[in-house]
Design a protein around this motif. Structure first.
Motif, PDB file in Angstrom:
ATOM      1  N   THR A 140       0.899  -1.075  -0.098  1.00 25.34           N
ATOM      2  CA  THR A 140       0.191  -0.113  -0.094  1.00 25.34           C
ATOM      3  C   THR A 140       0.737   1.232   0.179  1.00 25.34           C
ATOM      4  O   THR A 140       2.036   1.174   0.542  1.00 25.34           O
ATOM      5  CB  THR A 140      -0.800  -0.009   1.270  1.00 25.34           C
ATOM      6  OG1 THR A 140      -0.245  -0.165   2.306  1.00 25.34           O
ATOM      7  CG2 THR A 140      -2.003  -1.038   0.930  1.00 25.34           C
ATOM      8  N   GLY A 141       0.413   2.228  -0.795  1.00 26.70           N
ATOM      9  CA  GLY A 141       1.023   3.497  -0.752  1.00 26.70           C
ATOM     10  C   GLY A 141       2.452   3.524  -1.422  1.00 26.70           C
ATOM     11  O   GLY A 141       3.109   4.525  -1.156  1.00 26.70           O
ATOM     12  N   SER A 142       2.576   2.494  -2.498  1.00 30.64           N
ATOM     13  CA  SER A 142       3.990   2.498  -2.906  1.00 30.64           C
ATOM     14  C   SER A 142       4.060   2.982  -4.433  1.00 30.64           C
ATOM     15  O   SER A 142       4.958   2.687  -5.175  1.00 30.64           O
ATOM     16  CB  SER A 142       4.571   1.276  -2.879  1.00 30.64           C
ATOM     17  OG  SER A 142       3.677   0.230  -3.584  1.00 30.64           O
ATOM     18  N   GLY A 143       2.994   3.576  -4.792  1.00 30.86           N
ATOM     19  CA  GLY A 143       3.218   4.355  -6.187  1.00 30.86           C
ATOM     20  C   GLY A 143       2.563   3.529  -7.321  1.00 30.86           C
ATOM     21  O   GLY A 143       2.858   3.606  -8.241  1.00 30.86           O
ATOM     22  N   LYS A 144       1.484   2.627  -7.089  1.00 31.12           N
ATOM     23  CA  LYS A 144       1.087   2.067  -8.097  1.00 31.12           C
ATOM     24  C   LYS A 144       0.087   2.625  -9.128  1.00 31.12           C
ATOM     25  O   LYS A 144       0.344   2.312 -10.351  1.00 31.12           O
ATOM     26  CB  LYS A 144      -0.144   0.853  -7.406  1.00 31.12           C
ATOM     27  CG  LYS A 144       0.655  -0.132  -6.687  1.00 31.12           C
ATOM     28  CD  LYS A 144      -0.209  -1.291  -6.208  1.00 31.12           C
ATOM     29  CE  LYS A 144      -0.975  -1.178  -5.038  1.00 31.12           C
ATOM     30  NZ  LYS A 144      -0.386  -0.654  -3.783  1.00 31.12           N
ATOM     31  N   THR A 145      -0.447   3.553  -8.681  1.00 29.78           N
ATOM     32  CA  THR A 145      -1.307   4.560  -9.727  1.00 29.78           C
ATOM     33  C   THR A 145      -0.411   5.295 -10.772  1.00 29.78           C
ATOM     34  O   THR A 145      -0.805   4.920 -11.986  1.00 29.78           O
ATOM     35  CB  THR A 145      -1.891   5.732  -8.950  1.00 29.78           C
ATOM     36  OG1 THR A 145      -2.514   5.126  -7.793  1.00 29.78           O
ATOM     37  CG2 THR A 145      -3.211   6.157  -9.679  1.00 29.78           C
ATOM     38  N   ALA A 146       0.754   5.459 -10.323  1.00 25.99           N
ATOM     39  CA  ALA A 146       1.770   6.139 -11.430  1.00 25.99           C
ATOM     40  C   ALA A 146       2.134   5.033 -12.292  1.00 25.99           C
ATOM     41  O   ALA A 146       2.560   5.313 -13.350  1.00 25.99           O
ATOM     42  CB  ALA A 146       2.823   7.265 -10.906  1.00 25.99           C
ATOM     43  N   ALA A 147       2.347   3.989 -11.657  1.00 28.90           N
ATOM     44  CA  ALA A 147       3.133   2.786 -12.376  1.00 28.90           C
ATOM     45  C   ALA A 147       2.194   2.205 -13.603  1.00 28.90           C
ATOM     46  O   ALA A 147       2.788   1.794 -14.624  1.00 28.90           O
ATOM     47  CB  ALA A 147       3.251   1.668 -11.432  1.00 28.90           C
ATOM     48  N   PHE A 148       0.908   2.381 -13.718  1.00 23.86           N
ATOM     49  CA  PHE A 148       0.232   2.393 -14.870  1.00 23.86           C
ATOM     50  C   PHE A 148      -0.269   3.568 -15.680  1.00 23.86           C
ATOM     51  O   PHE A 148      -0.144   3.628 -16.812  1.00 23.86           O
ATOM     52  CB  PHE A 148      -1.023   1.340 -14.360  1.00 23.86           C
ATOM     53  CG  PHE A 148      -2.247   2.024 -13.507  1.00 23.86           C
ATOM     54  CD1 PHE A 148      -3.074   2.886 -13.995  1.00 23.86           C
ATOM     55  CD2 PHE A 148      -2.305   1.727 -12.138  1.00 23.86           C
ATOM     56  CE1 PHE A 148      -3.906   3.502 -13.194  1.00 23.86           C
ATOM     57  CE2 PHE A 148      -3.263   1.981 -11.546  1.00 23.86           C
ATOM     58  CZ  PHE A 148      -3.948   2.991 -11.721  1.00 23.86           C
ATOM     59  N   LEU A 149      -0.249   4.727 -14.723  1.00 21.34           N
ATOM     60  CA  LEU A 149      -0.764   5.819 -15.696  1.00 21.34           C
ATOM     61  C   LEU A 149       0.497   6.500 -16.649  1.00 21.34           C
ATOM     62  O   LEU A 149       0.214   6.689 -17.630  1.00 21.34           O
ATOM     63  CB  LEU A 149      -1.160   7.032 -14.517  1.00 21.34           C
ATOM     64  CG  LEU A 149      -2.713   6.820 -14.345  1.00 21.34           C
ATOM     65  CD1 LEU A 149      -2.628   8.068 -13.048  1.00 21.34           C
ATOM     66  CD2 LEU A 149      -3.568   7.193 -15.276  1.00 21.34           C
ATOM     67  N   LEU A 150       1.629   6.302 -16.006  1.00 16.93           N
ATOM     68  CA  LEU A 150       2.821   6.918 -16.935  1.00 16.93           C
ATOM     69  C   LEU A 150       2.746   6.280 -18.161  1.00 16.93           C
ATOM     70  O   LEU A 150       2.971   6.920 -19.056  1.00 16.93           O
ATOM     71  CB  LEU A 150       3.960   7.131 -15.999  1.00 16.93           C
ATOM     72  CG  LEU A 150       3.686   8.113 -14.888  1.00 16.93           C
ATOM     73  CD1 LEU A 150       5.099   8.022 -13.837  1.00 16.93           C
ATOM     74  CD2 LEU A 150       3.645   9.527 -15.569  1.00 16.93           C
TER      75      LEU A 150
END
Ligand SMILES: Nc1ncnc2c1ncn2[C@@H]1O[C@H](COP(=O)(O)OP(=O)(O)OP(=O)(O)O)[C@@H](O)[C@H]1O
Length: 729
Positions: A336-346
């Protein structure tokens, strides 16, 4: 307080009416051809791994120090019953403080009368932590959503106002009569409490837009008597029922650059991410990248990344970005909280920029290139804000739609142009049904909180989504799944959505709980929980705290109770109208109400700055839920604390899995908990397959055996058939 009193307490007539102003190593993951790669970013991690196991052994067999042994002499003391502000009695809030028996259970009154259909948890409690099979109700639906977040890429601040978008003639036809709630207010009876000058109103009501997150016992029974997978709220919106129409139009998020790129600081442990063990499995794993530069993103994206304050990749980003850029399907599991969102968005945005997307323009039928789904409204709103942040200054337009808001509003957002559609499942299917979205151009489908999206609650909707006319087959699109938890049975189901050669990335530590969160388990009996909670909150002072309870009613009750104790509190749960939920989150985010009482609806994904404490007033029924809940703190390298009340009358079945989660995360395990765990010993219990090293393992190994996986990878014929195990319909 007697059983019969608690309802009365909630609606105390003298309380002021509440209007919640909630604001709120060069990771050669191997040369091509490798099928299994394990990276030890540093030798110290290896040491760490050993020490962790060692610790586990010690904690299992040594008596250890109890963090919360009951001291009857202390139990009746109520040390801080003073009004708000009387916090900070000078004792440490850490383990020492607890072992000092300061936070012990007392004998205060406090009866909970719970209707069995009030639970909002994903699982029934008696399933126990380790059992993950077949949970979720048949009609669990999306839950919350808001345009506000004070964390990265979001704007902050209290928001009391609601967007009163003017109804658009054409799309209003979809709405029907506005009956209650929404912009015209609710007819619900307000119940209030007072906290720090703020009143608390909560309580589930009958207003439109409420709900949207249904737990196991909130099933909607269809006319045929069968459970419906679709939530009541969504059925209303789609006109399936005669219920009140949803009229709420969420306020638009601020457009100024500062708000768009607002972010909080990474914490002292951010650099420690580098030492986390990472495992990538599957064929032809692209090498990980070490820096953003290596991703070769376009200038605008790089500029947005810099403005967002990202200077260094997190492990999940190091591995996932090249995988997605390489066109591969991915299942990624990271803490949790380790930046998964940017890992797919970028990488998705990078592809869109490279390939060139159709610039946004008004069209009755929009054909997005990317669809992102998440289980709750608040989470999808948060993802949308991240998408908006990273696509700033590009021609890519992101749109968010979710339940509990006016359908016409969702449609109006879409027709203005839509490249990335962020949606909760129910609203997405409605919009597709209304032919406002065409699927032919879809190149990316992202399931955030994928295990939740594929379970019995949302799985059927996801299956419908990929079977919709026009939807490119899995061979023609990229499907990405992210979560902090990935039960094996859900991984098997995921196979239907993913190409057979998908890659599996596992980042993180044993059991999945973030090590930056200091976990404490206190023995607290049911009737002492409230007193203990107040005691703890008074010590915490104004630091942001999320308090998780089991049921919606209890959320209301506890929030009201805390307000009466002059602790500024708000609440979020599936029976609150969307407007109220967004305001609650806003109030919590901005610190106006530093305490947020929540059900499971807020357990996943929410990234709120400065949440320093999570309190499990009631323990959740699964380890996964526990991991997600405590993951609301200790994010992005920051530290946090989680305290859980353990009631020996009802929670003993959770002792064993809890000991495992604590041990795996290198936390102190109270001796009393170990004793209970041993007394509850179940032969063969292993605490699930997540236990030893990684957050989650690639279940394909279980089918082939690790060695054959390493040597040969997978073939589609060996891939599990997701429908074998579970009926989807
Ligand atoms: N490389 C980075 N540098 C700095 N901050 C980052 C970086 N990557 C992500 N963050 C920030 O870290 C926070 C957590 O990220 P995010 O919400 O994506 O976590 P998550 O892994 O999806 O968590 P959860 O499992 O709870 O959903 C966010 O505020 C995000 O902006």
């Amino acid at each position: 307080m007697g059983d019969e009193d608690w309802e009365a307490e909630i609606i105390k007539p003298h309380m002021s009416s509440y209007v919640p102003v909630f604001e709120k190593d060069r990771y050669s993951s191997g040369a091509h051809g490798d099928t299994f790669n394990r990276t030890l970013a540093s030798l110290s991690e290896m040491d760490d791994g050993y020490s962790r196991r060692d610790h586990f052994m010690r904690s299992r067999f040594a008596s250890g120090r109890s963090l919360g042994n009951r001291d009857p002499g202390e139990s009746n003391k109520r040390e801080n019953t003073s009004t708000m502000g009387d916090f900070g009695v000078g004792r440490s809030f850490g383990n020492r403080g607890f072992s000092n028996n300061k936070f012990e259970e007392g004998d205060s009154c406090g009866f909970w009368r719970e209707s069995s259909n009030d639970r909002e948890d994903n699982q029934t409690r008696n399933r126990g932590f380790s059992k993950r099979d077949g949970y979720q109700d048949g009609n669990d639906s999306e839950a919350s959503g808001s345009f506000r977040r004070s964390g990265r890429g979001s704007y902050r601040g209290c928001r009391g106002g609601f967007g009163l978008g003017s109804p658009n003639s054409k799309y209003e036809q979809d709405e029907g009569t506005q009956r209650s709630g929404g912009i015209f207010g609710s007819r619900r009876s307000a119940l209030s409490g007072v906290g720090k000058g703020d009143a608390y109103q909560s309580r589930s009501g009958s207003g439109s837009g409420r709900g949207g997150y249904k737990g196991l016992n909130e099933e909607v029974i269809t006319a045929s008597g069968k459970n419906s997978w679709k939530s009541e709220a969504e059925r209303r919106e789609s006109g399936d029922t005669q219920g009140p129409k949803v009229t709420y139009i969420p306020p638009p998020p601020p457009e100024d650059e500062d708000s768009i790129f607002a972010h909080y600081q990474t914490g002292i442990n951010f650099d420690k991410y580098d030492t986390i063990l990472v495992e990538v499995s599957g064929h032809d794993v692209p090498p990980a990248i070490l820096t953003f530069e290596e991703a070769n993103l376009c200038q605008t994206l790089n500029s947005n990344i810099a403005k967002a304050g990202y200077t260094k990749l997190t492990p999940v980003q190091k591995y996932s970005i090249p995988i997605v850029l390489g066109g591969r399907d991915l299942m990624a599991c990271a803490q949790t909280g380790s930046g998964k969102t940017a890992a797919f968005l970028l990488p998705i945005l990078a592809h869109m920029m490279r390939d060139g997307v159709t610039a946004s323009r008004f069209k009755e039928l929009q054909e997005p290139e990317c669809i992102i789904v998440a289980p709750t409204r608040e989470l999808i709103s948060q993802i949308y804000l991240e998408a908006r942040k990273f696509s700033f200054g590009t021609c890519v337009r992101a749109v968010v739609i979710y339940g509990g808001t006016q359908l016409g509003h969702s449609i109006r957002q879409i027709v203005q142009g839509c490249n990335i559609l962020c949606a909760t499942p129910g609203r997405l299917m409605d919009i597709i049904g209304k032919e406002k979205i065409g699927l032919r151009q879809v190149k990316y489908i992202v399931l955030d909180e994928a295990d939740r999206m594929l379970d019995m609650g949302f799985g059927p909707e996801m299956k419908k989504l990929i079977s919709c006319p026009g939807m490119p087959s899995k061979e023609q699109r990229q499907t990405l799944m992210f979560s902090a938890t990935f039960p094996e049975e859900i991984q098997r189901l995921a196979g239907e959505f993913l190409k057979s050669n998908y890659l599996f990335v596992a980042v993180g530590q044993v059991g999945g709980a973030c090590r930056d969160v200091q976990q404490t388990i206190l023995q607290v009996g049911q009737y002492s929980k409230r007193e203990k909670l107040v005691e703890i909150l008074r010590n915490i002072g104004d630091e942001r705290t999320m308090v998780f309870v089991e049921t919606k009613k209890k959320a209301d009750f506890i929030a009201t109770f805390l307000c009466q104790e002059k602790i500024s509190t708000t609440s979020i749960h599936g029976d609150r109208e969307q407007r109220e939920r967004e305001q609650a989150l806003g109030d919590f985010r901005c610190g106006k109400c530093p305490v947020l009482v929540a059900t499971s609806v807020a357990a996943r994904g929410l990234d709120i700055e400065n949440v320093q404490h999570v309190i499990n007033f009631d323990l959740p029924s699964t380890t996964d839920e526990y991991v997600h809940r405590i993951g609301r703190t200790g994010r992005c390298g920051n530290t946090g604390r989680a305290i859980s009340f353990f009631d020996t009358e009802s929670d003993n079945h959770l002792a064993q899995p809890l000991v495992k989660v604590l041990s795996d995360a290198q936390q102190d395990v109270p001796a009393w908990l170990e004793e209970i765990a041993f007394s509850m010993y179940v032969p063969g219990f292993s605490g699930s397959t997540r236990g030893n090293v990684f957050v989650s393992i690639d279940t394909r190994k279980n089918y082939q055996g690790k060695s054959s996986l390493n040597a040969a990878g997978f073939s589609s014929s060996q891939a599990p058939n997701p429908v074998d195990d579970e009926s989807w319909d």
